[in-house]
Design an enzyme around this catalytic site. Structure first.
Site, PDB file in Angstrom:
ATOM      1  N   ASP A   1      37.297 -40.583 -31.414  1.00 28.84           N
ATOM      2  CA  ASP A   1      38.507 -41.116 -31.650  1.00 28.84           C
ATOM      3  C   ASP A   1      38.712 -40.515 -33.046  1.00 28.84           C
ATOM      4  O   ASP A   1      38.141 -39.524 -33.466  1.00 28.84           O
ATOM      5  CB  ASP A   1      38.153 -42.781 -32.112  1.00 28.84           C
TER       6      ASP A   1
ATOM      7  N   GLY B   1      38.085 -36.643 -34.238  1.00 26.12           N
ATOM      8  CA  GLY B   1      38.555 -35.479 -33.891  1.00 26.12           C
ATOM      9  C   GLY B   1      40.152 -35.885 -33.400  1.00 26.12           C
ATOM     10  O   GLY B   1      40.465 -37.127 -33.483  1.00 26.12           O
ATOM     11  N   ASP B   2      40.744 -35.011 -32.660  1.00 22.91           N
ATOM     12  CA  ASP B   2      42.122 -35.325 -32.557  1.00 22.91           C
ATOM     13  C   ASP B   2      42.209 -34.716 -30.687  1.00 22.91           C
ATOM     14  O   ASP B   2      41.995 -33.600 -30.403  1.00 22.91           O
ATOM     15  CB  ASP B   2      42.998 -34.232 -33.021  1.00 22.91           C
ATOM     16  N   PHE B   3      42.562 -35.916 -30.010  1.00 25.64           N
ATOM     17  CA  PHE B   3      42.480 -35.464 -28.368  1.00 25.64           C
ATOM     18  C   PHE B   3      43.467 -34.601 -28.232  1.00 25.64           C
ATOM     19  O   PHE B   3      43.580 -33.998 -26.726  1.00 25.64           O
ATOM     20  CB  PHE B   3      42.324 -36.630 -27.608  1.00 25.64           C
TER      21      PHE B   3
ATOM     22  N   HIS C   1      48.917 -44.915 -22.248  1.00 28.30           N
ATOM     23  CA  HIS C   1      50.263 -45.659 -22.113  1.00 28.30           C
ATOM     24  C   HIS C   1      50.810 -45.554 -23.643  1.00 28.30           C
ATOM     25  O   HIS C   1      51.990 -46.039 -23.834  1.00 28.30           O
ATOM     26  CB  HIS C   1      49.906 -47.158 -21.658  1.00 28.30           C
TER      27      HIS C   1
HETATM   28  C1  LIG Z   1      45.377 -48.646 -27.888  1.00 28.12           C
HETATM   29  S1  LIG Z   1      44.046 -47.933 -28.650  1.00 28.12           S
HETATM   30  C2  LIG Z   1      42.561 -48.217 -27.607  1.00 28.12           C
HETATM   31  C3  LIG Z   1      41.378 -48.165 -28.119  1.00 28.12           C
HETATM   32  C4  LIG Z   1      40.282 -48.612 -27.009  1.00 28.12           C
HETATM   33  N1  LIG Z   1      40.199 -47.478 -26.079  1.00 28.12           N
HETATM   34  C5  LIG Z   1      40.517 -49.645 -26.302  1.00 28.12           C
HETATM   35  O1  LIG Z   1      40.822 -49.838 -25.192  1.00 28.12           O
HETATM   36  O2  LIG Z   1      40.152 -50.834 -26.851  1.00 28.12           O
HETATM   37  C6  LIG Z   1      44.173 -46.316 -28.844  1.00 28.12           C
HETATM   38  C7  LIG Z   1      43.145 -45.543 -29.516  1.00 28.12           C
HETATM   39  O3  LIG Z   1      43.599 -44.127 -29.371  1.00 28.12           O
HETATM   40  C8  LIG Z   1      43.182 -43.644 -30.960  1.00 28.12           C
HETATM   41  N2  LIG Z   1      43.914 -42.326 -31.065  1.00 28.12           N
HETATM   42  C9  LIG Z   1      45.213 -42.157 -31.510  1.00 28.12           C
HETATM   43  N3  LIG Z   1      45.472 -40.921 -31.609  1.00 28.12           N
HETATM   44  C10 LIG Z   1      44.459 -40.275 -31.474  1.00 28.12           C
HETATM   45  C11 LIG Z   1      44.283 -38.683 -31.439  1.00 28.12           C
HETATM   46  N4  LIG Z   1      45.076 -37.740 -31.784  1.00 28.12           N
HETATM   47  N5  LIG Z   1      42.981 -38.252 -31.082  1.00 28.12           N
HETATM   48  C12 LIG Z   1      41.864 -39.159 -30.881  1.00 28.12           C
HETATM   49  N6  LIG Z   1      42.199 -40.673 -30.753  1.00 28.12           N
HETATM   50  C13 LIG Z   1      43.249 -41.312 -31.149  1.00 28.12           C
HETATM   51  C14 LIG Z   1      43.475 -44.668 -31.935  1.00 28.12           C
HETATM   52  O4  LIG Z   1      42.849 -44.459 -33.076  1.00 28.12           O
HETATM   53  C15 LIG Z   1      42.988 -45.982 -31.011  1.00 28.12           C
HETATM   54  O5  LIG Z   1      41.525 -46.210 -31.255  1.00 28.12           O
END
Ligand SMILES: C[S@@+](CC[C@H](N)C(=O)[O-])C[C@H]1O[C@@H](n2cnc3c(N)ncnc32)[C@H](O)[C@@H]1O
Length: 344
Positions: A199, A219-221, A239
């Site tokens: 994350d 990191g950044d996905f 989503h």
């Molecule tokens: C809606 S939450 C879902 C968290 C978890 N998977 C769950 O279902 O409870 C979205 C997640 O995406 C992460 N996120 C947002 N942008 C991101 C990025 N560029 N790289 C990695 N993670 C990211 C956020 O920090 C957050 O934890």
């Protein structure tokens, strides 16, 4: 009297619908449902223990009695109904976390919903001057509350994932795995499994996972995800994003996955009918907050194809749906058809 009396009443109720939501938020955040966990209480006593004004509390509760969340008994006592009990923080399947996610900044962004309607862009960015995940990075307390609320929903939302047969999998990479709640649950129930929590750096810094069985990577996905998993999870991630961004995430996952790997996506699937459905509300919520969207089954299929995957299974649960996919290799074939236990 208006000609279509029922429709007229229902429309007035819909127009004033945010009053119901705000009443639910205020009463829940004051802890009233938790104070009623062990049975009815008198309004004055409830007000004292929740730090609310007794007269106002009775009027808030009158609205919520009419919504079927509380009942009013003799001598000004109130109790939770079976539905209202979902607002308690301590009960399985609690919706207390959903209140946290819908109130606060999310609710304020909804005040500018017309901006999203006109532009197709998130109202959140217009109001707060930056995208929600960037805003959360700069607001640690709100970020922790967001991560905790997401984690709190894991038991219900992740049920299709948690209840799978994981015997054939070895390493699960949870992409956008928040504070690690899902991996903690999966590793606890499957002693042979190893995890990789991925994350944003400021999110994984707060992670609480068993260090000996779970790597933690910040990191950044959009620029890469960890290699080496045989199952990749994207839970409530796609989503959050429009199709263009969602395809970029899928391509990064496809690039990191071994040929036999499986992608498991936990999301909502919008039913293609005209009925009321929470997924249709969540779809707008994703637009207003993040510019994202919920998707119908056909849209999921197309998104996976554009991201380099083929959808192999859709398993509908009560609160969320599990979509399984395999990487599509050049020539249009799906790789790794053999079952790896957790794979389809
Ligand atoms: C809606 S939450 C879902 C968290 C978890 N998977 C769950 O279902 O409870 C979205 C997640 O995406 C992460 N996120 C947002 N942008 C991101 C990025 N560029 N790289 C990695 N993670 C990211 C956020 O920090 C957050 O934890």
């Amino acid at each position: 009297m208006p000609e279509h009396e029922d429709g007229y009443r229902e429309l007035r109720h819909a127009i004033m619908g945010y009053i119901v939501s705000q009443a639910v938020f205020a009463v829940t955040e004051a802890g009233v449902p938790d104070l009623l966990a062990h049975g009815p209480a008198e309004a004055g006593d409830l007000a004292r223990r929740s730090g609310t004004d007794a007269g106002a509390l009775v009027r808030f509760l009158r609205v919520l009695v009419a919504e079927g969340l509380f009942t009013e008994g003799p001598r000004g006592t109130f109790a939770l109904t079976a539905t209202g009990a979902y607002l308690r923080a301590d009960r399985p399947g609690s919706l207390r976390h959903l209140v946290t996610l819908m109130a606060g900044e999310a609710y304020r962004a909804w005040g500018l919903a017309g901006h999203s309607l006109r532009t197709g862009k998130p109202a959140f960015d217009e109001l707060f001057g930056q995208p929600m995940f960037a805003w959360l990075r700069a607001h640690p307390a709100e970020s922790a509350a967001f991560d905790a609320a997401q984690a709190g929903l894991v038991t219900v939302r992740m049920r299709p994932l948690v209840e799978r047969d994981w015997s054939g999998a070895r390493t699960v990479v949870d992409v956008g795995g928040g504070n690690g709640e899902l991996l903690r649950t999966l590793l606890a129930g499957n002693p042979h499994l190893h995890g990789v929590l991925f994350d944003l750096p400021h999110v994984v810094r707060e992670a609480d996972v068993p260090a000996e069985r779970c790597a933690v990577v910040g990191g950044d996905f959009f620029t890469g995800v960890p290699e080496g998993g045989d199952v990749y999870v994207l839970a409530q991630i796609l989503h959050d994003w429009d199709d263009h961004a969602a395809v970029r995430i899928l391509r990064e996952v496809a690039a990191a996955m071994p040929p036999h790997g499986t992608l498991l996506v936990v999301e909502q699937v919008i039913p293609e009918d005209d009925a009321r459905h929470p997924e249709k509300l969540l779809d707008l919520h994703m637009l207003v907050l993040l510019g994202g969207r919920e998707r119908a089954a056909g849209e999921w299929r197309q998104l996976f194809a554009a991201g380099g995957f083929e959808l192999t299974a859709i398993e509908r649960g009560t609160r969320s749906t599990l979509l399984a996919a395999k990487v599509r290799r050049p020539g249009g074939t799906v790789s790794g058809r053999q079952d790896n236990g957790a794979g389809n």
